[in-house]
Design a protein around this motif. Structure first.
Motif, PDB file in Angstrom:
ATOM      1  N   LYS A   1       6.742   1.340  -0.852  1.00 18.23           N
ATOM      2  CA  LYS A   1       8.019   1.997  -0.565  1.00 18.23           C
ATOM      3  C   LYS A   1       8.947   0.932  -0.007  1.00 18.23           C
ATOM      4  O   LYS A   1       8.559   0.164   0.874  1.00 18.23           O
TER       5      LYS A   1
ATOM      6  N   ASP B   1      12.690   1.944   4.461  1.00 20.27           N
ATOM      7  CA  ASP B   1      11.979   2.405   5.634  1.00 20.27           C
ATOM      8  C   ASP B   1      12.900   3.331   6.423  1.00 20.27           C
ATOM      9  O   ASP B   1      13.957   2.908   6.903  1.00 20.27           O
TER      10      ASP B   1
ATOM     11  N   THR C   1      17.988   3.966   7.974  1.00 11.89           N
ATOM     12  CA  THR C   1      17.231   3.540   6.800  1.00 11.89           C
ATOM     13  C   THR C   1      17.547   2.085   6.516  1.00 11.89           C
ATOM     14  O   THR C   1      18.703   1.686   6.515  1.00 11.89           O
TER      15      THR C   1
ATOM     16  N   PRO D   1       9.929  -3.277   2.831  1.00  4.40           N
ATOM     17  CA  PRO D   1       8.826  -2.805   2.004  1.00  4.40           C
ATOM     18  C   PRO D   1       7.565  -2.524   2.807  1.00  4.40           C
ATOM     19  O   PRO D   1       7.242  -3.289   3.727  1.00  4.40           O
TER      20      PRO D   1
ATOM     21  N   VAL E   1       3.589   0.016   2.688  1.00  2.00           N
ATOM     22  CA  VAL E   1       2.780   1.078   2.096  1.00  2.00           C
ATOM     23  C   VAL E   1       2.322   1.991   3.214  1.00  2.00           C
ATOM     24  O   VAL E   1       2.279   1.591   4.389  1.00  2.00           O
TER      25      VAL E   1
ATOM     26  N   LYS F   1       2.227   2.834   8.941  1.00  2.00           N
ATOM     27  CA  LYS F   1       2.901   2.054   7.896  1.00  2.00           C
ATOM     28  C   LYS F   1       2.422   0.615   7.959  1.00  2.00           C
ATOM     29  O   LYS F   1       2.348   0.023   9.036  1.00  2.00           O
TER      30      LYS F   1
END
Lengths: 580, 379, 327
Positions: B76, B79, B85, B89, B91, B114
């Protein structure tokens, strides 16, 4: 009688304002541009043009046989007395241009009302089907004959086209036939359903001249028997003069001349026709330029002498490849070449003329015999036993121009590299010297200096042959062997190259060995001529004498088969057939 | 009359008229879009193969017991936190749970945890290609010691992405090295057969015919079975390459021989001989340049065959063996039906094989079409 | 024609010898000889090693003689049907091969037939409709078929079978027929089980044959004799089927010569993955355990199969092409 006369004069097929075009990525290419023609029963119309003139596309348009992306754009192709229905014998008038290429109606016309023969009999016949099965197909299709009836008709047809032993020939394959026999089989195939119209697309171009004469005679005979209309496509004005009743000339897709054969030959209207006729007439007589040159500078001493040259090739046959076969390609060849002389070697395919040329050049080894070369200093060398290294000085003085202008130039080298290779290898190491010499050579052969850095693919066939000639004369040779050097070229280009060669002879005092299948060209270009037949020189002598008063029977047969580009002399020459 | 030269076609642009074979080939090749894309893709694969360590997020040998058959995680990029936001990057973490009855393990996404990923992140120092000391990789967990599995994990919890990249190096290079060896044998034997002719030609054509009529995999298997099992991995790599090229040279030799035979009798080669060129010059200056493009095309078609062969051999356990990592070795892990039912991502190296071989085939086809730029029109 | 066939068979004799020589070299190449490995194996199993038996084995295979003499003993044994002994199975090799070899031949020939049946029509279609959507579709499928190692296809099918259908696609017989004697039902069962391996093994060969047929036919489609046939008034379908397709078949027939080895080669991997009762899994096993007489026999037999394929292909070619027949 009068009624037949009347119907004979009415055309059977009329092409009106036909346009056939090819859609390509670069736009539309119009191959046939607004052409109108008429075919009359019992008459031959010769359609003349050089490669790319659209004559073949026109002939294929008539039967809707143009390959994609070609298509008929507009115009009419009117066939009177067409059989659109296979089951009935009624005839109507049809416009073939309106039909779909795959429609049933056009398929009924093909082979039944209009027959067609092509240039290459070998590739135009299927190699894996018997002659009989290929011919009988039309009969089964158009006349509904059964196997047995069809077979009888095919045998009868093969007999009509004078194929010996037709009962056996019917079950043979095309590769078992000679070129002439194959073309006869093609004709049998086209005519087996007795069509009213025959389209013949360069049917004799791939054949030797003696066989061409036989095929032309046969077509003439069949035309009279069937009262057929023939559309005969050719690029050879001699053939036109021999067989045409009417002649049409095409150039760049357009019809530039159309008329009675005698009128056209006597009084051509278009400049292009004039140039074609001029080229045809020119090559039937000795070159005036050459004769003038000999007056000015008589021939010198002998520089190359061949004594009993013999060349054999070997093959293997038999159950396990054990049996050896020997083919004598050149047998006991003797000749002398003098300084400044042009010596012709004439013969048909398989006569051994190219092998002889390669033996003289010593590209091939020689089985026996002697070949004496006398260099500029007067020293004589026997060259048949020398290896490549020892041959270097001779190869510098004796050069070759090859037949195929596309295969003889390395596509990966520039013109200056191609011509310069020989200079470099013969010790001209300075780049500037080479450049100067190459420019000089290009000028001699009539190419601009901008050609230097170009690759062969940028040139046409005629220009490539000029490059080839420049390469040949680069090391300042004394002998140039020209092996069919002009036969791949169109007529108008051919005469230019011949003139160039004569011009160079004048300037550089070259001797030529000129190999050709074309007797006319040899008479035009050569002082003396050797006639070859099956590996042997059957006759040699002064070219005028050999070409006008031949002694050997083969030479007589050969000469009698050569068409003369003058329709008024038609039929005056008696055909001689040579049987060994 | 002789002055009326047919003029040089003015429509032909100067750059085509003066274009060398390579320029013409490139022109023709470029029109083949699929081949062009494949060229870039193959180039990309070889870059990965050359700098494999840099592209691997982790050491491919490091195991992690709590990540056995870890499923792939999606990256993703944005965040979302209380602060707003931003581009970061990461996961999502997972937790392992075990079904008390069947004892089957499953991973559940834990959105609270995360694992952040840094681009060009710092990791433990390593040596690129074995000798350049480096400490950054193209992507790495921001916090050292954390792990993520973009392509999933294998039965020992090793990162499949890193392992596939390591496999890329060996599989792609075995194709190249094997073909280089085949090429040497092929041009030597084919060239001699074609140029010298005679009995050398008969013997080598018979040998080629024999080898081509053999079922290759059984013979490869037989030959590789004779390699001692305890040999050093690098030696094994070379032994396998040699075995592959022992059969691979035949196709190339056939191409070279055929071309040589055809070219030897070409008029322009005869002309060169008459110009005074010695045999060596005839071969290297006149024949070889015409062969080069065809050889290159055949080579690019031979590489995928090599890759497939290595993959099959290693898959059967007679090619490369662990600890070497190749696509075939990785796929051997997928041989067990229970493994793949549980972890279908073990097929990932297979996808790489598929795309690499496809791209090399397209590339080879494009090159073959372009190899003779004089065959057709120049339009 | 008969002379041609005889000549062709005569040509293949040196090939057979070369193949057997190769197989024997492979047998010989692992370190140590057969009897040493055999003794080691027995010891590892914890059994008694009978020195006298070892000695008689050494004599039987001529292990103390030079390489060529050993080869001669081996090859003359094979001529009598004696392929040596498998120490893994403690049985003569010839007994182990039997049924498996038959199934291998069945598998290879049915794959070849399948390959032809699919490749021929698609190849014709693709050439005649060049650059159509169908042509592109088959080209793409063909390329993927070429690029995928067939064991991968086998694995994926197995995966799909197990995960989505809960069936097992491995083996060539259902459980109840494995040990049953031959009957019609067993045969039907075999045919059913053959489909999947045949499709898998055949993919890459089919893909390359489609491309070959397409290219051959494209070469022929625009030849003058096709125009001749059209000029006779034949319909388009008949024209294409009777002439260019017929002639394009000639080079196509000669592809058996290398497609057959390719199929045998491909079936090795697939048979292992799908655990088919053919020679291949046994061969792999033999190679992995260095049971060399068994492995060598398999390699030899598979090579012989390929060579027979080559001869058949040449004879077929001569039958359909008069130019060869009449030479």
């Amino acid at each position: 009688m009068t009624q037949q006369q009347a119907s004979a004069n009415r055309p059977i097929l009329e092409v009106k304002n036909l346009v056939t075009a090819f859609d390509t990525r670069h736009g539309t290419f119009t191959a046939v541009d607004d052409v109108s023609l008429e075919l009359v029963p019992g008459e031959t119309l010769c359609l003349v043009g050089e490669s790319g003139s659209g004559k073949s596309v026109l002939s294929r348009s008539i039967l809707q046989l143009v390959d994609r992306p070609g298509r008929i754009v507009s115009g009419e192709i009117l066939l009177h007395e067409a059989h659109p229905d296979p089951k009935q014998d009624t005839t109507t008038e049809l416009d073939l241009a309106k039909l779909e290429p795959r429609s049933g109606i056009i398929r009924n016309i093909r082979g039944r009302d209009i027959g067609m023969i092509f240039q290459e009999p070998m590739s135009s016949l299927s190699p894996v089907h018997t002659i009989g099965s290929q011919i009988s197909e039309s009969l089964k299709l158009h006349e509904g004959l059964n196997k047995k009836q069809a077979r009888e008709r095919v045998i009868e047809m093969l007999r009509r086209v004078e194929i010996p032993n037709p009962e056996r020939a019917i079950d043979q394959y095309p590769f078992e036939f000679s070129g002439g026999m194959r073309q006869r089989a093609m004709i049998a195939m086209a005519l087996v359903c007795n069509p009213k119209v025959l389209i013949a697309d360069e049917p004799t171009t791939a054949l030797d001249v003696t066989i061409q004469a036989e095929i032309l005679d046969l077509l003439e005979e069949l035309k009279t028997q069937n009262n057929m209309a023939i559309l005969f496509i050719t690029h050879d004005m001699g053939v036109v003069a021999e067989i045409a009743d009417k002649v049409a000339v095409m150039r760049y897709g357009k019809l530039v001349e159309n008329g009675n054969v005698k009128d056209v030959f006597a009084n051509p209207q278009h400049d292009y026709t004039k140039s074609l006729l001029q080229a045809a007439h020119q090559t039937q007589l000795p070159s005036t330029e050459r004769l003038a040159m000999r007056e000015e500078r008589p021939l010198g001493d002998p520089i190359l002498e061949a004594k009993s040259l013999r060349k054999e090739f070997y093959g293997k046959t038999g159950l396990l490849g054990m049996k050896k076969t020997t083919l004598v390609a050149v047998d006991d060849a003797n000749f002398t070449l003098r300084e400044g002389e042009s010596l012709g070697i004439v013969g048909e395919s398989g006569s051994g003329k190219t092998t002889l040329a390669r033996c003289i050049q010593r590209v091939l080894s020689v089985n026996s015999g002697e070949l004496h070369y006398t260099d500029r200093s007067g020293a004589s060398t026997e060259i048949t036993q020398l290896d490549d290294k020892q041959l270097q000085p001779t190869w510098r003085d004796m050069r070759t121009v090859f037949q195929d202008p596309f295969a003889s130039l390395n596509p990966r080298m520039t013109v200056s590299q191609i011509i310069g290779e020989c200079l470099l290898l013969n010790g001209m190491h300075s780049k500037a010297d080479r450049r100067a010499r190459i420019l000089e050579l290009l000028d001699l052969v009539g190419l601009p200096s901008s050609a230097m850095e170009r690759f062969p693919h940028a040139f046409s066939g005629g220009q490539r042959q000029r490059i080839s000639i420049a390469r040949a004369i680069a090391p300042n040779p004394r002998i140039v062997i020209a092996d069919e050097a002009t036969s791949a070229l169109d007529v108008s280009i051919r005469i230019q190259i011949m003139d160039l060669l004569l011009d160079l002879q004048k300037q550089l005092n070259l001797s030529y060995i000129f190999i050709s299948h074309d007797v006319g060209l040899v008479r035009f270009f050569c002082d003396r001529v050797l006639v070859m037949y099956k590996g042997q020189i059957v006759e040699s002598g002064d070219s005028e004498q050999v070409c006008t008063k031949p002694n050997h029977e083969y030479t007589q047969a050969l000469l009698s088969a050569v068409p003369i580009a003058d329709p008024t002399q038609r039929g005056q020459q008696k055909r001689v057939r040579y049987q060994q | 009359m002789s002055n009326t030269v047919d003029h040089i076609d003015p429509r032909l642009p100067k750059d085509i008229a003066e274009a060398s074979q390579w320029q013409l080939m490139w022109r023709k090749f470029k029109k083949h879009k699929l081949a062009l894309i494949s060229l870039y893709f193959v180039g990309f694969l070889y870059v990965i193969a050359a700098f494999a360590e840099f592209f691997q997020p982790f050491d491919p040998e490091v195991t992690s017991r709590r990540d056995v058959f870890h499923p792939p995680q999606a990256i993703k990029f944005l965040d979302r936190t209380e602060d707003g936001t931003r581009f970061r990057p990461h996961v999502l973490g997972t937790t392992l749970s075990r079904d008390p009855e069947t004892l089957a393990t499953s991973y559940e996404i834990n959105a609270d945890e995360k694992i952040y990923i840094s681009i060009l992140g710092k990791t433990k120092p390593y040596k690129l290609a074995g000798f350049i000391p480096m400490s950054r990789r193209i992507i790495a967990p921001t916090k050292q010691g954390e792990r993520f599995y973009l392509f999933g994990g294998d039965r020992l919890g090793r990162d499949m992405l890193s392992r596939t990249i390591a496999g890329t190096r060996i599989s792609m290079s075995i194709g190249l090295v094997g073909v280089a060896m085949s090429l040497f044998l092929g041009t030597l034997i084919g060239g001699m057969a074609g140029y010298l002719g005679g009995w050398i030609d008969s013997v080598s054509t018979r040998a080629i015919e024999l080898i081509l009529s053999m079922p290759t995999i059984p013979i490869w298997l037989g030959l590789s079975a004779t390699i001692p099992a305890d040999i050093d991995p690098l030696m094994r790599y070379f032994a396998i390459t040699v075995i592959l090229s022992l059969i691979g040279w035949t196709e190339l030799a056939r191409v070279v021989r055929g071309r040589f035979l055809a070219l030897r009798t070409e008029d322009f080669v005869t002309a060169a001989r008459l110009d005074g060129a010695r045999p060596r010059r005839v071969v290297f200056r006149h024949i070889m340049p015409s062969l080069m493009s065809h050889i290159i095309a055949s080579v690019s078609l031979a590489i995928p065959a090599m890759i497939l062969a290595e993959t099959s051999l290693s898959f059967l356990g007679l090619g490369l063996l662990p600890p070497s990592i190749s696509w075939g070795v990785l796929l051997k892990e997928a041989q067990n039906i229970r493994s793949i039912a549980q972890a279908p991502w073990l097929f990932t190296p297979g996808v790489f094989v598929l795309f690499a071989v496809l791209a090399l085939n397209f590339l080879g086809d494009g090159l073959r079409d372009a190899a003779d730029p004089y065959a057709q029109d120049l339009g | 024609m008969y002379a041609y066939i005889l000549r062709r068979i005569a040509w293949s004799i040196p090939f057979l010898f070369a193949a057997s020589f190769l197989a024997f070299t492979i047998i010989q190449s692992p370190p140590g000889d057969y009897v040493e490995s055999y003794a080691a194996k027995l010891e590892a199993d914890g059994r008694q090693v009978d020195e006298a038996r070892l000695r008689s084995l050494r004599d039987r295979f001529g292990l103390d003689e030079p390489f060529l003499a050993q080869y001669w003993k081996w090859i003359s044994g094979i001529a009598k049907g004696d392929f040596g002994l498998s120490f893994q199975w403690q049985q003569p090799v010839s007994e182990l091969i039997g049924d498996r070899m038959i199934l291998s031949v069945i598998l290879a020939t049915s794959t070849l037939l399948f390959t032809w049946a699919i490749a021929l029509p698609i190849g014709i279609y693709s050439a005649v409709k060049q650059y159509s959507w169908g042509d592109y579709f088959f080209s793409i499928i063909g390329f993927i078929g070429l690029a995928t190692p067939n064991f991968l296809v086998a694995l994926i099918l197995m995966y799909v079978g197990v995960v989505h259908f809960g069936t097992n696609v491995t083996g060539l017989f259902s459980a109840e027929y494995v040990n049953a004697s031959w009957s019609w039902d067993k045969f039907v069962d075999l045919v059913k089980h053959l489909i999947i391996p045949v499709v898998i093994i055949g993919t890459s060969a089919t893909a390359s044959l489609i491309r070959i047929m397409r290219a051959n036919l494209l070469d022929e489609l625009y030849k003058p004799y096709v125009t001749t046939a059209r000029a006779k008034g034949l319909s388009e379908f008949k024209t294409i089927m009777k002439y260019p397709v017929r002639i394009a078949l000639n080079p196509f027939a000669s592809t058996i010569a290398w497609v057959f080895p390719q199929i045998i080669s491909g079936s090795t991997v697939v048979a292992v993955v799908l655990s088919l009762p053919t020679v291949d899994p046994l061969m792999l096993d033999a190679l992995l355990t260095q049971d060399m007489y068994l492995a060598g026999a398999f390699i030899l037999l598979l090579s012989v199969m390929s060579i027979i394929g080559m001869i058949v292909s040449d004879i077929v070619l001569a039958m359909i092409d008069p130019r060869i027949r009449y030479r």
